[in-house]
Design a protein around this motif. Structure first.
Motif, PDB file in Angstrom:
ATOM      1  N   GLN A 196      15.365 -41.007 -20.338  1.00  8.72           N
ATOM      2  CA  GLN A 196      16.468 -40.052 -20.326  1.00  8.72           C
ATOM      3  C   GLN A 196      15.960 -38.628 -20.544  1.00  8.72           C
ATOM      4  O   GLN A 196      14.911 -38.426 -21.152  1.00  8.72           O
ATOM      5  N   VAL A 197      16.689 -37.710 -20.016  1.00 10.25           N
ATOM      6  CA  VAL A 197      16.391 -36.288 -20.168  1.00 10.25           C
ATOM      7  C   VAL A 197      17.555 -35.625 -20.874  1.00 10.25           C
ATOM      8  O   VAL A 197      18.720 -35.883 -20.563  1.00 10.25           O
ATOM      9  N   GLN A 198      17.230 -34.796 -21.843  1.00 14.31           N
ATOM     10  CA  GLN A 198      18.264 -34.050 -22.550  1.00 14.31           C
ATOM     11  C   GLN A 198      18.161 -32.570 -22.183  1.00 14.31           C
ATOM     12  O   GLN A 198      17.063 -32.022 -22.094  1.00 14.31           O
ATOM     13  N   LEU A 199      19.314 -31.953 -21.999  1.00 17.91           N
ATOM     14  CA  LEU A 199      19.387 -30.529 -21.688  1.00 17.91           C
ATOM     15  C   LEU A 199      20.143 -29.832 -22.808  1.00 17.91           C
ATOM     16  O   LEU A 199      21.267 -30.207 -23.127  1.00 17.91           O
ATOM     17  N   VAL A 200      19.504 -28.826 -23.387  1.00 12.89           N
ATOM     18  CA  VAL A 200      20.128 -28.062 -24.464  1.00 12.89           C
ATOM     19  C   VAL A 200      20.403 -26.660 -23.948  1.00 12.89           C
ATOM     20  O   VAL A 200      19.476 -25.909 -23.623  1.00 12.89           O
ATOM     21  N   GLU A 201      21.676 -26.315 -23.872  1.00  9.13           N
ATOM     22  CA  GLU A 201      22.103 -25.009 -23.373  1.00  9.13           C
ATOM     23  C   GLU A 201      22.413 -24.082 -24.536  1.00  9.13           C
ATOM     24  O   GLU A 201      22.896 -24.525 -25.589  1.00  9.13           O
ATOM     25  N   SER A 202      22.142 -22.815 -24.349  1.00 13.09           N
ATOM     26  CA  SER A 202      22.507 -21.826 -25.350  1.00 13.09           C
ATOM     27  C   SER A 202      22.852 -20.518 -24.650  1.00 13.09           C
ATOM     28  O   SER A 202      22.450 -20.279 -23.514  1.00 13.09           O
ATOM     29  N   ARG A 252      23.224 -13.753 -21.502  1.00 12.50           N
ATOM     30  CA  ARG A 252      22.039 -14.538 -21.178  1.00 12.50           C
ATOM     31  C   ARG A 252      22.296 -15.994 -21.499  1.00 12.50           C
ATOM     32  O   ARG A 252      22.807 -16.316 -22.562  1.00 12.50           O
ATOM     33  N   LEU A 253      21.912 -16.855 -20.577  1.00 11.49           N
ATOM     34  CA  LEU A 253      21.996 -18.294 -20.790  1.00 11.49           C
ATOM     35  C   LEU A 253      20.602 -18.891 -20.722  1.00 11.49           C
ATOM     36  O   LEU A 253      19.800 -18.492 -19.870  1.00 11.49           O
ATOM     37  N   SER A 254      20.342 -19.842 -21.603  1.00 14.40           N
ATOM     38  CA  SER A 254      19.080 -20.556 -21.541  1.00 14.40           C
ATOM     39  C   SER A 254      19.334 -22.057 -21.577  1.00 14.40           C
ATOM     40  O   SER A 254      20.335 -22.509 -22.127  1.00 14.40           O
ATOM     41  N   CYS A 255      18.431 -22.776 -20.971  1.00 12.99           N
ATOM     42  CA  CYS A 255      18.526 -24.235 -20.929  1.00 12.99           C
ATOM     43  C   CYS A 255      17.132 -24.800 -21.089  1.00 12.99           C
ATOM     44  O   CYS A 255      16.229 -24.447 -20.318  1.00 12.99           O
ATOM     45  N   ALA A 256      16.976 -25.661 -22.066  1.00 16.99           N
ATOM     46  CA  ALA A 256      15.689 -26.291 -22.315  1.00 16.99           C
ATOM     47  C   ALA A 256      15.817 -27.796 -22.130  1.00 16.99           C
ATOM     48  O   ALA A 256      16.768 -28.405 -22.629  1.00 16.99           O
ATOM     49  N   ALA A 257      14.859 -28.366 -21.435  1.00 17.18           N
ATOM     50  CA  ALA A 257      14.872 -29.803 -21.163  1.00 17.18           C
ATOM     51  C   ALA A 257      13.831 -30.514 -22.013  1.00 17.18           C
ATOM     52  O   ALA A 257      12.759 -29.985 -22.288  1.00 17.18           O
ATOM     53  N   SER A 258      14.186 -31.718 -22.423  1.00 22.01           N
ATOM     54  CA  SER A 258      13.247 -32.554 -23.179  1.00 22.01           C
ATOM     55  C   SER A 258      13.509 -34.013 -22.828  1.00 22.01           C
ATOM     56  O   SER A 258      14.501 -34.345 -22.192  1.00 22.01           O
ATOM     57  N   GLY A 259      12.594 -34.868 -23.257  1.00 26.05           N
ATOM     58  CA  GLY A 259      12.755 -36.286 -22.980  1.00 26.05           C
ATOM     59  C   GLY A 259      11.782 -36.763 -21.926  1.00 26.05           C
ATOM     60  O   GLY A 259      10.665 -36.285 -21.836  1.00 26.05           O
ATOM     61  N   ASP A 277       6.099 -24.012 -19.573  1.00 30.21           N
ATOM     62  CA  ASP A 277       5.559 -24.625 -20.794  1.00 30.21           C
ATOM     63  C   ASP A 277       6.660 -25.266 -21.623  1.00 30.21           C
ATOM     64  O   ASP A 277       6.434 -26.252 -22.331  1.00 30.21           O
ATOM     65  N   LYS A 278       7.860 -24.672 -21.541  1.00 28.38           N
ATOM     66  CA  LYS A 278       8.967 -25.164 -22.356  1.00 28.38           C
ATOM     67  C   LYS A 278       9.975 -25.964 -21.535  1.00 28.38           C
ATOM     68  O   LYS A 278      11.006 -26.382 -22.075  1.00 28.38           O
ATOM     69  N   ASN A 279       9.677 -26.167 -20.260  1.00 29.84           N
ATOM     70  CA  ASN A 279      10.647 -26.844 -19.381  1.00 29.84           C
ATOM     71  C   ASN A 279      12.024 -26.210 -19.528  1.00 29.84           C
ATOM     72  O   ASN A 279      13.035 -26.890 -19.779  1.00 29.84           O
ATOM     73  N   ALA A 280      12.052 -24.897 -19.413  1.00 24.78           N
ATOM     74  CA  ALA A 280      13.289 -24.161 -19.639  1.00 24.78           C
ATOM     75  C   ALA A 280      13.539 -23.153 -18.524  1.00 24.78           C
ATOM     76  O   ALA A 280      12.609 -22.732 -17.837  1.00 24.78           O
ATOM     77  N   VAL A 281      14.794 -22.810 -18.372  1.00 20.39           N
ATOM     78  CA  VAL A 281      15.175 -21.740 -17.465  1.00 20.39           C
ATOM     79  C   VAL A 281      16.057 -20.752 -18.224  1.00 20.39           C
ATOM     80  O   VAL A 281      16.786 -21.128 -19.146  1.00 20.39           O
ATOM     81  N   LEU A 282      15.962 -19.500 -17.812  1.00 22.29           N
ATOM     82  CA  LEU A 282      16.732 -18.432 -18.429  1.00 22.29           C
ATOM     83  C   LEU A 282      17.516 -17.710 -17.349  1.00 22.29           C
ATOM     84  O   LEU A 282      16.953 -17.341 -16.315  1.00 22.29           O
ATOM     85  N   LEU A 283      18.795 -17.533 -17.567  1.00 26.27           N
ATOM     86  CA  LEU A 283      19.645 -16.833 -16.607  1.00 26.27           C
ATOM     87  C   LEU A 283      20.118 -15.529 -17.237  1.00 26.27           C
ATOM     88  O   LEU A 283      20.853 -15.541 -18.217  1.00 26.27           O
ATOM     89  N   THR A 301      19.481 -36.864 -11.483  1.00 22.05           N
ATOM     90  CA  THR A 301      20.083 -35.564 -11.788  1.00 22.05           C
ATOM     91  C   THR A 301      20.729 -35.613 -13.164  1.00 22.05           C
ATOM     92  O   THR A 301      21.437 -36.572 -13.485  1.00 22.05           O
ATOM     93  N   TYR A 302      20.473 -34.577 -13.947  1.00 23.93           N
ATOM     94  CA  TYR A 302      21.024 -34.481 -15.285  1.00 23.93           C
ATOM     95  C   TYR A 302      21.808 -33.173 -15.408  1.00 23.93           C
ATOM     96  O   TYR A 302      21.423 -32.143 -14.836  1.00 23.93           O
ATOM     97  N   TRP A 303      22.877 -33.235 -16.196  1.00 24.17           N
ATOM     98  CA  TRP A 303      23.724 -32.068 -16.443  1.00 24.17           C
ATOM     99  C   TRP A 303      23.825 -31.799 -17.934  1.00 24.17           C
ATOM    100  O   TRP A 303      23.880 -32.743 -18.741  1.00 24.17           O
ATOM    101  N   GLY A 304      23.874 -30.528 -18.291  1.00 20.73           N
ATOM    102  CA  GLY A 304      24.144 -30.166 -19.662  1.00 20.73           C
ATOM    103  C   GLY A 304      25.625 -30.310 -19.964  1.00 20.73           C
ATOM    104  O   GLY A 304      26.425 -30.617 -19.089  1.00 20.73           O
ATOM    105  N   GLN A 305      25.977 -30.047 -21.213  1.00 18.17           N
ATOM    106  CA  GLN A 305      27.362 -30.238 -21.630  1.00 18.17           C
ATOM    107  C   GLN A 305      28.259 -29.078 -21.206  1.00 18.17           C
ATOM    108  O   GLN A 305      29.473 -29.201 -21.212  1.00 18.17           O
ATOM    109  N   GLY A 306      27.654 -27.977 -20.815  1.00 21.06           N
ATOM    110  CA  GLY A 306      28.414 -26.811 -20.364  1.00 21.06           C
ATOM    111  C   GLY A 306      28.594 -25.793 -21.474  1.00 21.06           C
ATOM    112  O   GLY A 306      28.734 -26.141 -22.647  1.00 21.06           O
ATOM    113  N   THR A 307      28.584 -24.527 -21.088  1.00 21.08           N
ATOM    114  CA  THR A 307      28.811 -23.452 -22.044  1.00 21.08           C
ATOM    115  C   THR A 307      29.781 -22.450 -21.401  1.00 21.08           C
ATOM    116  O   THR A 307      29.657 -22.122 -20.226  1.00 21.08           O
ATOM    117  N   GLN A 308      30.723 -21.986 -22.184  1.00 22.69           N
ATOM    118  CA  GLN A 308      31.772 -21.115 -21.660  1.00 22.69           C
ATOM    119  C   GLN A 308      31.298 -19.670 -21.587  1.00 22.69           C
ATOM    120  O   GLN A 308      30.722 -19.143 -22.543  1.00 22.69           O
TER     121      GLN A 308
END
Length: 118
Positions: free
Chosen positions: A1-7, A19-26, A74-80, A106-113
């Protein structure tokens, strides 16, 4: 499984920035693509920006020239980076990752408003 943490996300005024960031782990084997989609009330989910494993970035037409997607391998992350925000940018933003392990998944994060007020 892959986890996506959005902030990130939250409230901004027209013309402002967020700014939005998303980091993947797992169980990440090979990231085929990673990026952001959004869904406004009553509308379908649409592409905001996505980067492929080769570094190609695709932007949705409505955000071109205003939003910038970058990747931290390096962090398996994207920044918007979202600039010159408009009320039409108000939506729930979802991080998406396509992982190629035993098969393509395909994995989806929980969403951020993101809310933009005039």
């Amino acid at each position: 499984q892959v986890q996506l943490v959005e902030s990130g996300g939250g409230l901004a005024q027209t013309g402002g920035s967020l700014r939005l960031s998303c980091a993947a782990s797992g169980s990440i084997v090979s990231i085929v693509a990673m990026g952001w989609y959004r869904q406004a009330p009553g509308k379908e989910r649409e592409l905001v920006a996505e980067i492929t494993k080769y570094g190609t970035i695709k932007y949705g037409d409505s955000v071109k020239g205003r939003f910038t997607l970058s990747r931290d391998n390096d962090k398996n992350a994207v920044l918007l980076e979202m600039n010159n925000l408009d009320v039409e940018d108000t939506a729930v933003y979802y991080c998406k990752l396509i992982n190629f392990g035993m098969s393509m998944a395909t994995y989806w994060g929980q969403g951020t408003q993101v809310t933009v007020s005039s």
